[in-house]
Structures are given as C-alpha cells and as structure tokens.
Write a protein that holds these residues in place. Sequence first.
Motif, PDB file in Angstrom:
ATOM      1  N   GLY A  49      10.561  19.030 -10.817  1.00  0.00           N
ATOM      2  CA  GLY A  49       9.964  20.231 -10.250  1.00  0.00           C
ATOM      3  C   GLY A  49       9.399  20.002  -8.866  1.00  0.00           C
ATOM      4  N   LYS A  50       9.820  18.931  -8.213  1.00  0.00           N
ATOM      5  CA  LYS A  50       9.303  18.589  -6.884  1.00  0.00           C
ATOM      6  C   LYS A  50      10.463  18.224  -5.956  1.00  0.00           C
ATOM      7  N   PRO A  51      10.218  18.231  -4.649  1.00  0.00           N
ATOM      8  CA  PRO A  51      11.252  17.726  -3.738  1.00  0.00           C
ATOM      9  C   PRO A  51      11.548  16.261  -4.032  1.00  0.00           C
ATOM     10  N   ALA A  54      15.453  21.529  -5.680  1.00  0.00           N
ATOM     11  CA  ALA A  54      16.375  22.205  -6.595  1.00  0.00           C
ATOM     12  C   ALA A  54      15.646  23.078  -7.592  1.00  0.00           C
ATOM     13  N   THR A  55      16.338  24.103  -8.055  1.00  0.00           N
ATOM     14  CA  THR A  55      15.849  24.950  -9.125  1.00  0.00           C
ATOM     15  C   THR A  55      17.054  25.447  -9.906  1.00  0.00           C
ATOM     16  N   GLY A  56      16.795  26.143 -11.003  1.00  0.00           N
ATOM     17  CA  GLY A  56      17.883  26.633 -11.845  1.00  0.00           C
ATOM     18  C   GLY A  56      17.415  26.755 -13.281  1.00  0.00           C
ATOM     19  N   GLY A  57      18.341  26.657 -14.212  1.00  0.00           N
ATOM     20  CA  GLY A  57      17.961  26.726 -15.613  1.00  0.00           C
ATOM     21  C   GLY A  57      19.148  27.032 -16.505  1.00  0.00           C
ATOM     22  N   ALA A 106      23.632  11.714  -3.438  1.00  0.00           N
ATOM     23  CA  ALA A 106      23.160  12.989  -2.907  1.00  0.00           C
ATOM     24  C   ALA A 106      23.205  14.074  -3.973  1.00  0.00           C
ATOM     25  N   ALA A 107      24.299  14.102  -4.742  1.00  0.00           N
ATOM     26  CA  ALA A 107      24.442  15.125  -5.771  1.00  0.00           C
ATOM     27  C   ALA A 107      23.381  14.995  -6.847  1.00  0.00           C
ATOM     28  N   LEU A 108      23.172  13.778  -7.320  1.00  0.00           N
ATOM     29  CA  LEU A 108      22.214  13.570  -8.404  1.00  0.00           C
ATOM     30  C   LEU A 108      20.773  13.731  -7.936  1.00  0.00           C
ATOM     31  N   LEU A 109      20.562  13.749  -6.610  1.00  0.00           N
ATOM     32  CA  LEU A 109      19.224  14.004  -6.091  1.00  0.00           C
ATOM     33  C   LEU A 109      18.736  15.382  -6.544  1.00  0.00           C
ATOM     34  N   SER A 110      19.659  16.314  -6.705  1.00  0.00           N
ATOM     35  CA  SER A 110      19.265  17.640  -7.181  1.00  0.00           C
ATOM     36  C   SER A 110      18.779  17.578  -8.623  1.00  0.00           C
ATOM     37  N   ASN A 111      19.351  16.691  -9.441  1.00  0.00           N
ATOM     38  CA  ASN A 111      18.853  16.510 -10.810  1.00  0.00           C
ATOM     39  C   ASN A 111      17.444  15.944 -10.815  1.00  0.00           C
ATOM     40  N   VAL A 112      17.195  14.991  -9.901  1.00  0.00           N
ATOM     41  CA  VAL A 112      15.860  14.393  -9.804  1.00  0.00           C
ATOM     42  C   VAL A 112      14.834  15.465  -9.468  1.00  0.00           C
ATOM     43  N   SER A 113      15.173  16.322  -8.495  1.00  0.00           N
ATOM     44  CA  SER A 113      14.250  17.384  -8.093  1.00  0.00           C
ATOM     45  C   SER A 113      14.091  18.419  -9.200  1.00  0.00           C
ATOM     46  N   LEU A 156      22.429  26.096 -11.133  1.00  0.00           N
ATOM     47  CA  LEU A 156      21.680  25.119 -10.335  1.00  0.00           C
ATOM     48  C   LEU A 156      21.827  25.472  -8.864  1.00  0.00           C
ATOM     49  N   LEU A 157      20.686  25.533  -8.175  1.00  0.00           N
ATOM     50  CA  LEU A 157      20.650  25.807  -6.743  1.00  0.00           C
ATOM     51  C   LEU A 157      19.822  24.729  -6.078  1.00  0.00           C
ATOM     52  N   ALA A 158      20.239  24.286  -4.908  1.00  0.00           N
ATOM     53  CA  ALA A 158      19.487  23.238  -4.229  1.00  0.00           C
ATOM     54  C   ALA A 158      19.644  23.350  -2.721  1.00  0.00           C
TER      55      ALA A 158
END
Length: 447
Positions: free
Chosen positions: A434-436, A273-276, A423-430, A290-292
């Motif tokens: 800053g890592k997969p 994931a990335t974003g800001g 699955a959704a919150l996995l994008s927050n973890v990434s 947010l993009l993932a």
Amino acid sequence: MDRRDFLKSGSIAGTYLAGSVKTHLMAAPQQEPAKPTAANDHIQIALIGAGGQGQGDAKLAVEVPGVKLVAAADCYDGCLEHAKELWGDDIQTTRDYNEILARKDVDAVIIGTPDHWHMQASVDAMNAGKDVYCEKPMIHLYSDGPKIIETWRNTGRIMEVGSQRVSSMLYRKAKELLASGAIGQLNMVSAWWDRNSAQGAFDYTVPYDASVTTCDWPRFLGTAPKIPFNAEHFFQWRKWKAYGSGVAGDLFVHLFSGINLITDSHGPTRAQATGGLRFWKDGRDVPDVLLALFDYPRGFNVSLHVNFVDGGEESEGFVFTGSEGSMTVSGDGVGLTRVPREKEPGVRVLPFAEHIQKRMKEIYHETYPISHPTGEAFRGEEKYVAPDGYSDSYDHIRNWIEAIRTRQPVTEDPVFGFRAAGAALLSNVSYDSGKPARWDPEGMKLL
C-alpha cells in the motif's frame, strides 16, 4: 508463409496511402532458397515444462532449420503423452528434468514451468552445460535474479528470456522512430493489456483425470508451501502468489520489455500501484485489475494497467507521448501522429482595446514572422505494419538458436530479463504494501 527470412525491421518494402494516413509495409520475406544446415549446426533441444506455453515455444523452435526436440519433462502425464503425439514416440519423457540434463546429447532446453521453478531449472540447466530459453518473467522472487545472472556469467552459457516482443520488427521500428526525434521529447508512456474471458483471466481448463496419480504434486510444489493436492493450483497456478507473479509477472513484464527496449532504458526507479479483485473472486490471491505509475530516471513517466473485467475484446498496446506528437505501438503496427510545437509564444489580445490589439499584433508579427499561420502544415500521420504471417515469437526463438550456434549475445539476456521482471514485480511490492516502492534499475535491487 515461410517466416525464416524476413529482412531487418528498418527496411521498407513498399508504401501506399490509406485515407489520410501514409502507411508503410515493412520488409517482405526474401525469396531465397533455404540454405543447407551444416552437421555441426544441428541442435538437439529438450522441453522442461510441457504445458501450453512450453509446447508453443518448442513448436516454433523446431521450425528453425537444424533443430530437433528429443525430450520433454513435465509434472502431468497428459502433457507428456501429448509431447509424444507432437514430436514422436522416440522422444524421452519424464517427470524429473534432471534425467534430461544428464544427457550429453541435449544441447539446450526451453523452460516453460511455473514462475517459482524458473530460477532453479535455469541454474541447474546451465550448470549441466545446457543453453537456456526461459519463459518470462525470469524471476519469481527478487533473490532469483542475482543467482541466475551469476550462473550465466560463470558458466558462459547462452540464455534468452522469453519476452518475445523484444525481437519484434515493430518494436525495433518504434525504437528507431523515437530515437530519431519523430515525436520530440518523450514525457509519458501509457500501456495496457486488457482481457475479458475466463481463459484470459488464468481460469485454465482442468483435465478430468487430474489426480495424485497423473500429477506429480510434490515435484510441482517445489519451494512452495506444502498443501494437499489441489488441481486448480496445479493447472491454474498463475492465480496464486506461491507459484506465479499475477498479472504483473505475466503481462506487465511484456510491457516493460517493450518500454525498456524502445526507450533504450534500464527501467523505472519508483512505482505506486493500486487495484484489486473486482470480478474473478474464485479463491485466487492476485488482483484481476492492476494499475501502476512509474518514474523513469530518463525524465518520463509510465502508466500501466491490466483489466481482466474489460467488457470488450482483448487488447494491448502503448502510447508514447512526446512534445511534438505521439506514437502508438500495437499488434497491427506502429502509428505516428506528428504535431510539432509552435516556436512562437503566441499572442492573446482579445480583452484589450482595439487600437492596442492592432498595434500588439503588428509588434508580434514583426518580432515573430510566422511561416505557417495554422499548425496544419506540420501535421502528419504515418503507420508501419508488418507483413501478413509475421511472428515475433518465431524471431525471438530463432535469435536464441542462432546465438547457440555463433556464441554471440542474444536479444534478451538475463540482465535485460531481470530488469524487465524487476520493474514489473515492483508493482506487486507497492500493491501488497500500500506504499510506493523503489527499485535501482542499474544495480538491480530493491531500495
């Protein structure tokens, strides 16, 4: 329109042509007299978390025949006052939901609290013998999931998670079409949910009377860090990680609920994931863009994005891309574009001498007789639309009520809800690391 008697999603009430697209109107409401509700089918419910979403869920619930709301709990007096305005002065209102759980005449509760209260309120309610409808995301922390599932299994209560699109006739039609091979082998899903307004970006209105007198700040905080009263945190809680789960928990979870249902999958195994914070720089600590990207073990990839800086109208939807076409799923229907793959390898002879070109074409057509020289005969577009006034939110609430009466499984139980939220919150973890990030959708745990 009476929404109570829609036929199942697989039915087709009529077909008509709209331009070059064949459009199918899905099941119209049955014209049947309402059946009387038996005495033992009457259900009394209570609302825990009487804000906008909670009130909306409760309004739908009392539309189901035989359902009555008898109590409401909230940390803001203004919401409790409005609950009486909506459902009558005789309903019980309280800041402490335990008073409601102690009532033997309450059969079930709707939980519309901030995310960080979902686990505790659900566990307390089930342990008190109440059936539960809990808004999405089911979890705020990954450790919430096993606690909710264990309590659900041990108590035998009915629990539905509130990603209402899981009950949508459109999503179920999309599931049927995908399983039938309508677009061939699935290889990619793109999904989005974009907004361009302050309200859409969690900048909810703070009432003029917000204070430590009208708001139960300590109770609201619960397990969150103890800080002085802050009206924005109280009423705009989705903007902070301490109480909410950001755009992933609010919106990605809807998208994952739909993807998992339509593809009959349990979720992804990896996210990047990335974003800001690009526009709403108002003190919040969650991104507004947010993009993932996600890997599914079933052999397809998923890309999701949420953009709260979109210069257009709010929109949401999916595009399922397969080897022989694509399928779009959005609020106005399910669209199919079929372009089956050519079985022949094709022949390219332009660079060769003309006598070689001629002979190569002859050899090719002898080897691969082509019934359709162009691909146009294969092409086709179809669309499936729901009747005017259709509400998947009502269908989802009704599914919960019927499960309470029959003790049969719901559409979205805690296992489904945990997999979608996980699955959704996995994008927050990434995003935060800053890592997969990796997730086991079968065992429902971070790796």
